[in-house]
Write a protein that holds these residues in place. Structure first.
Motif, PDB file in Angstrom:
ATOM      1  N   ALA A  24       0.365  -1.164   0.178  1.00  0.00           N
ATOM      2  CA  ALA A  24      -0.556  -0.359   0.131  1.00  0.00           C
ATOM      3  C   ALA A  24       0.951   1.324  -0.118  1.00  0.00           C
ATOM      4  N   GLN A  25       1.549   1.087   0.634  1.00  0.00           N
ATOM      5  CA  GLN A  25       3.184   2.220   0.850  1.00  0.00           C
ATOM      6  C   GLN A  25       3.704   2.571  -0.480  1.00  0.00           C
ATOM      7  N   LYS A  26       3.681   1.669  -1.557  1.00  0.00           N
ATOM      8  CA  LYS A  26       4.596   1.772  -2.679  1.00  0.00           C
ATOM      9  C   LYS A  26       5.048   2.915  -3.715  1.00  0.00           C
ATOM     10  N   THR A  27       6.517   3.699  -3.653  1.00  0.00           N
ATOM     11  CA  THR A  27       6.387   4.643  -4.309  1.00  0.00           C
ATOM     12  C   THR A  27       6.126   4.653  -5.782  1.00  0.00           C
ATOM     13  N   LYS A  28       5.129   5.953  -6.281  1.00  0.00           N
ATOM     14  CA  LYS A  28       4.780   5.754  -7.563  1.00  0.00           C
ATOM     15  C   LYS A  28       4.895   7.225  -8.587  1.00  0.00           C
ATOM     16  N   MET A  29       5.203   6.872  -9.982  1.00  0.00           N
ATOM     17  CA  MET A  29       5.842   7.737 -10.803  1.00  0.00           C
ATOM     18  C   MET A  29       5.426   8.887 -10.948  1.00  0.00           C
ATOM     19  N   VAL A  30       5.373  10.240 -10.904  1.00  0.00           N
ATOM     20  CA  VAL A  30       3.927  11.150 -11.231  1.00  0.00           C
ATOM     21  C   VAL A  30       5.430  11.900 -12.050  1.00  0.00           C
ATOM     22  N   GLY A  31       4.834  12.440 -12.811  1.00  0.00           N
ATOM     23  CA  GLY A  31       4.799  13.450 -13.525  1.00  0.00           C
ATOM     24  C   GLY A  31       6.461  13.611 -13.941  1.00  0.00           C
ATOM     25  N   GLY A  32       7.115  12.203 -14.032  1.00  0.00           N
ATOM     26  CA  GLY A  32       8.679  11.792 -14.005  1.00  0.00           C
ATOM     27  C   GLY A  32       9.714  11.445 -13.252  1.00  0.00           C
ATOM     28  N   ALA A  33       8.596  11.873 -11.921  1.00  0.00           N
ATOM     29  CA  ALA A  33       9.348  11.806 -10.612  1.00  0.00           C
ATOM     30  C   ALA A  33       8.886  10.557  -9.979  1.00  0.00           C
ATOM     31  N   ALA A  34       9.625   9.238  -9.377  1.00  0.00           N
ATOM     32  CA  ALA A  34       8.852   8.734  -7.624  1.00  0.00           C
ATOM     33  C   ALA A  34       8.518   9.814  -6.544  1.00  0.00           C
ATOM     34  N   MET A  35       7.578   9.188  -6.685  1.00  0.00           N
ATOM     35  CA  MET A  35       7.140   9.698  -5.646  1.00  0.00           C
ATOM     36  C   MET A  35       6.276   9.312  -3.510  1.00  0.00           C
ATOM     37  N   TYR A  36       7.614   9.307  -3.131  1.00  0.00           N
ATOM     38  CA  TYR A  36       8.012   8.919  -2.239  1.00  0.00           C
ATOM     39  C   TYR A  36       6.574   8.766  -0.936  1.00  0.00           C
ATOM     40  N   PRO A  37       6.695   7.763  -0.403  1.00  0.00           N
ATOM     41  CA  PRO A  37       6.022   7.396   0.577  1.00  0.00           C
ATOM     42  C   PRO A  37       6.123   8.323   2.015  1.00  0.00           C
ATOM     43  N   THR A  38       7.957   8.276   2.009  1.00  0.00           N
ATOM     44  CA  THR A  38       8.048   8.863   3.238  1.00  0.00           C
ATOM     45  C   THR A  38       7.953  10.149   3.117  1.00  0.00           C
ATOM     46  N   LYS A  39       7.859  10.523   1.793  1.00  0.00           N
ATOM     47  CA  LYS A  39       8.264  12.094   2.218  1.00  0.00           C
ATOM     48  C   LYS A  39       6.888  13.136   1.532  1.00  0.00           C
ATOM     49  N   ASN A  40       6.785  14.624   2.776  1.00  0.00           N
ATOM     50  CA  ASN A  40       5.481  15.148   2.398  1.00  0.00           C
ATOM     51  C   ASN A  40       4.504  15.548   0.930  1.00  0.00           C
ATOM     52  N   ILE A  41       3.571  16.036   1.114  1.00  0.00           N
ATOM     53  CA  ILE A  41       2.262  16.087  -0.144  1.00  0.00           C
ATOM     54  C   ILE A  41       3.478  17.532  -0.964  1.00  0.00           C
ATOM     55  N   VAL A  42       3.903  18.188  -0.319  1.00  0.00           N
ATOM     56  CA  VAL A  42       4.459  18.848  -1.444  1.00  0.00           C
ATOM     57  C   VAL A  42       5.849  18.757  -1.614  1.00  0.00           C
ATOM     58  N   GLU A  43       6.996  18.055  -1.156  1.00  0.00           N
ATOM     59  CA  GLU A  43       7.872  17.838  -1.402  1.00  0.00           C
ATOM     60  C   GLU A  43       7.821  16.549  -2.631  1.00  0.00           C
TER      61      GLU A  43
END
Length: 185
Positions: A24-43
């Motif tokens: 459920a906490q998998k990293t996804k790619m959005v806009g060519g960048a990895a979205m890390y579940p350990t970072k906040n929304i803005v980061e």
């Protein structure tokens, strides 16, 4: 022997639960960048090439600190292409300092308190008989509905946005990428 079996079953159950949680906490790619579940929304949003307009708007509205806060928040994040659908000059007008309150209203209309996963949204739609109403941080209403396998959000003006990427987990909530800017009354 019995204790050994019980421990084996418990270990298998724990492994399955831990595996589900990490899935459920998998990293996804959005806009060519990895979205890390350990970072906040803005980061995370700052790294997406598809969300540069949204990030600029969040900065201009003075909402960076809020969206870096504890949350949890569910953000329906319009892409640059979604902002491009607005009438010519709308984004530029909203980004002017004198329109900060209006911009804050538009952006907070895209945020719901809590952590609404795609499964939560779909469960609410099912419970609501095909439509689910939620209240945004701005105070307005949004309605979730299904069309085939797609989840759509209807705004107060009757506009609809499709969730194109769901469950982009963050340390302080979740982002669902949408293809249209939602408008409140």
């Amino acid at each position: 022997m019995k204790v050994s079996k019980i421990l084996s079953v418990a270990l298998v159950a724990f492994t399955m639960m831990a595996g589900t949680a990490s899935f459920a906490q998998k990293t996804k790619m959005v806009g060519g960048a990895a979205m890390y579940p350990t970072k906040n929304i803005v980061e995370n949003a700052m790294n997406s090439k598809d969300h540069t307009t949204l990030v600029a708007a969040v900065k201009a509205a003075g909402l960076v600190e809020t969206l870096q806060g504890k949350g949890p928040f569910t953000v329906f994040a319009p892409t640059n292409a979604a902002f491009d659908k607005l009438p010519k000059g709308t984004v530029e007008t909203l980004l002017k300092p004198e329109n900060k309150k209006m911009l804050q209203g538009v952006l907070t209309y895209h945020v719901v308190s809590g952590n609404w996963s795609a499964a939560d949204v779909m469960a609410a739609i099912k419970k609501g008989g095909g439509k689910a109403e939620v209240t945004t941080v701005e105070g307005g209403k949004l309605w979730f509905m299904m069309d085939g396998k797609d989840v759509w959000i209807m705004d107060e003006k009757g506009g609809k946005a499709k969730i194109t990427i769901a469950d982009v987990n963050q340390s302080n909530g979740v982002i669902h990428v949408i293809d249209t800017v939602l408008m409140h009354k």
